[in-house]
Design an enzyme around this catalytic site. Structure first.
Site, PDB file in Angstrom:
ATOM      1  N   HIS A  12     -12.243 -14.096 -32.495  1.00 20.67           N
ATOM      2  CA  HIS A  12     -13.444 -13.788 -32.876  1.00 20.67           C
ATOM      3  C   HIS A  12     -13.172 -12.384 -33.684  1.00 20.67           C
ATOM      4  CE1 HIS A  12     -17.858 -12.769 -31.002  1.00 20.67           C
ATOM      5  NE2 HIS A  12     -18.094 -11.986 -32.604  1.00 20.67           N
ATOM      6  N   HIS A  14     -14.878 -11.344 -37.413  1.00 17.81           N
ATOM      7  CA  HIS A  14     -16.578 -11.401 -38.350  1.00 17.81           C
ATOM      8  C   HIS A  14     -15.414 -10.911 -40.220  1.00 17.81           C
ATOM      9  CE1 HIS A  14     -19.870 -11.848 -36.339  1.00 17.81           C
ATOM     10  NE2 HIS A  14     -18.829 -11.749 -35.324  1.00 17.81           N
ATOM     11  N   HIS A 192     -22.746 -16.656 -31.297  1.00 16.66           N
ATOM     12  CA  HIS A 192     -23.205 -15.674 -30.441  1.00 16.66           C
ATOM     13  C   HIS A 192     -24.222 -15.778 -29.003  1.00 16.66           C
ATOM     14  CE1 HIS A 192     -20.628 -14.627 -33.124  1.00 16.66           C
ATOM     15  NE2 HIS A 192     -20.595 -13.207 -33.020  1.00 16.66           N
ATOM     16  N   GLU A 195     -24.722 -11.253 -25.941  1.00 16.57           N
ATOM     17  CA  GLU A 195     -24.696 -10.165 -25.717  1.00 16.57           C
ATOM     18  C   GLU A 195     -25.609  -9.491 -26.015  1.00 16.57           C
ATOM     19  OE1 GLU A 195     -23.464  -9.430 -30.008  1.00 16.57           O
ATOM     20  OE2 GLU A 195     -22.429  -7.305 -29.860  1.00 16.57           O
ATOM     21  N   ASP A 273     -13.810  -8.184 -33.084  1.00 17.17           N
ATOM     22  CA  ASP A 273     -14.911  -8.284 -33.493  1.00 17.17           C
ATOM     23  C   ASP A 273     -15.188  -7.812 -35.435  1.00 17.17           C
ATOM     24  OD1 ASP A 273     -17.654  -9.249 -33.146  1.00 17.17           O
ATOM     25  OD2 ASP A 273     -18.221  -7.544 -31.608  1.00 17.17           O
ATOM     26  N   ASP A 274     -15.596  -6.750 -35.332  1.00 17.60           N
ATOM     27  CA  ASP A 274     -15.361  -5.912 -36.291  1.00 17.60           C
ATOM     28  C   ASP A 274     -14.560  -4.402 -36.872  1.00 17.60           C
ATOM     29  OD1 ASP A 274     -18.008  -7.616 -37.426  1.00 17.60           O
ATOM     30  OD2 ASP A 274     -18.421  -7.004 -35.850  1.00 17.60           O
TER      31      ASP A 274
END
Ligand SMILES: O=c1[nH]cnc2c1ncn2[C@@H]1O[C@H](CO)[C@@H](O)[C@H]1O
Length: 328
Positions: A12, A14, A192, A195, A273-274
Site C-alpha cells: 500500500h 501511493h 480504500h 479508514e 501509505d505516503d
C-alpha cells in the site's frame, strides 16, 4: 539482522505520496511553479488534517507533468523503499495524474514508470508492480477512463485496480462500473475503506465492489461480526499504522488495532501509505510495531507471508519473492 535490512513487502504505497519533498521542490523550481505554501520551514510537507492532506498531495503532484517526471519519481521512490529493506512493492498509479485519463498519454507515462522499475530491479533488486487507482472524490465519471486505462494495460506490470481518496464522499455503489471493468480484464482488486468511513464503509465496499483486499480497513476493529467475516473470507487488510497515527485516527502505535486484528485471524500487512507526508519509513513502522506489540522477527515473517499471499503479482514473481523472504 536489523529492522532496516529485514526483507519486507509493501502493498500500500501511493507513488506521488512517496515523492521525496526535495524532488517535488526541484521540479517546482525547474517549472517555475510556486509551491512554498505546502512545505514547513524545514522542508517537510505541511497539512492540517485529512482533507487538507489531500489538497497538499494534489498540489505537490501538480509539478509532475510529464512521463519523464514519473520516471524520476519512480526511481527515487524505489531507491528509498530498497534502502528500508523492501524487496517487493505494489504502488498506486493514477491515470488522472498521468495524462488525465487519456489512454495514449497513460501508455507514455507507464512506459517511463516501467523503465525506471526495471532499472531499480537491476540496481537494487527491488520488484515493483502497479495498481491503477481511481480517486473517489474525483467522482464515478473520472473512475471509468481510469478503469479503461487499467484494463487496456493489464499485464505483467499492471496487476490490479483500486480506489483511494476521500472516503467520506460518494458511495462504493457509484463505482461498480469501474471495478467490474477492471475485474473483467483480469485485474486484482483493492479499495480504500474503513479508514474514515467506519465499519459500514467496509461492508458497503465488500458488497458492491468485492475486492480481495481493503486499504486500511482498521475501522473493523470495533465490530466483532465484521472482524469474523473478514477472517472467514480471508479478506486482506493493507494496514498503515504510522499513517493512521499521523492523521489522528489513533493516538499511538500501542493503540493501533493491527495486533488485535491479526490475533482475531484477519490477514494483515504493514505499509507506509505516503511515507514522507507521515514522517515514516518501513523501518520505522517495523521498529514501532515491534515495540508496541512486543513483536519479533518471526511475527514480521508471518506478516510478510500474509502480504505475499495477498500480493497481486504472477506466480513466478511470487516464487522469487518467497525465496528471498526465506533466505533472510
Ligand atoms: O492515506 C490516504 N487515504 C486515502 N486516500 C489517499 C491516501 N493517500 C493518498 N490517497 C489518495 O490516493 C490518490 C493517489 O493514489 C491521491 O490523489 C489521494 O486522493
Amino acid at each position: 539482522m536489523t529492522w532496516t535490512s529485514l526483507p519486507k513487502l509493501e502493498l500500500h504505497l501511493h507513488l506521488e505520496g512517496a515523492a521525496p519533498p526535495a524532488l517535488i521542490r526541484d521540479l517546482a523550481r525547474e517549472k517555475h511553479i510556486d509551491l512554498s505554501g505546502i512545505f514547513t520551514e524545514t522542508g517537510a510537507y505541511a497539512f492540517r488534517d485529512f482533507p487538507h492532506f489531500l489538497k497538499v498531495y494534489e498540489a505537490a503532484t501538480s509539478v509532475l507533468t510529464t512521463p519523464r517526471d514519473y520516471g524520476r519519481l519512480t526511481a527515487a521512490v524505489l531507491e528509498n523503499c530498497a534502502e528500508h529493506g523492501a524487496i517487493y512493492v505494489e504502488s498506486f498509479l493514477s491515470p488522472d495524474f498521468c495524462g488525465g485519463g487519456d489512454l495514449h498519454a497513460w501508455r507514455d507515462y507507464l512506459a517511463e514508470i516501467e523503465d525506471a522499475s526495471r532499472e531499480a530491479e537491476k540496481t537494487h533488486g527491488i520488484i515493483h508492480r502497479g495498481i491503477v487507482t481511481c480517486i473517489r472524490h474525483f467522482g464515478p465519471d473520472a473512475a471509468k477512463p481510469a478503469a479503461l486505462c487499467a484494463a487496456e494495460t493489464a499485464g505483467p506490470f499492471i496487476r490490479g485496480f483500486g480506489m483511494g481518496g476521500n472516503e467520506t464522499l460518494g458511495h462504493p455503489r457509484d463505482f461498480t462500473w469501474a471495478f467490474d471493468c477492471a475485474r473483467e480484464a483480469g485485474l486484482h482488486l483493492t479499495c480504500h475503506a474503513g479508514e474514515w468511513g467506519g465499519a459500514q464503509g467496509i461492508r458497503d465496499t465488500l458488497h458492491h465492489l468485492a475486492p480481495a483486499r481493503i486499504g486500511h480497513g482498521v475501522a473493523a476493529h470495533a465490530d466483532p461480526a465484521l472482524i469474523a467475516q473478514l477472517a472467514e473470507t480471508a479478506i486482506h487488510l493493507e494496514t498503515c499504522p504510522g499513517s493512521n497515527i499521523a492523521l489522528g485516527l489513533f493516538p499511538s502505535f500501542a493503540a493501533h488495532p493491527l495486533a488485535k486484528l491479526r490475533q482475531a485471524g484477519v490477514n494483515v500487512s504493514i505499509s507506509t501509505d505516503d511515507p514522507p507526508f507521515f514522517h515514516t519509513t518501513l523501518t520505522r513502522e517495523y521498529e514501532e510495531t515491534a515495540r508496541a506489540f512486543d513483536w519479533d522477527e518471526e511475527d514480521f515473517a508471518a506478516i510478510n507471508r500474509m502480504a505475499l499471499a495477498a500480493a497481486f503479482c504472477d506466480d513466478d514473481t511470487a516464487a522469487r519473492v518467497k525465496e528471498r523472504l526465506e533466505a533472510r
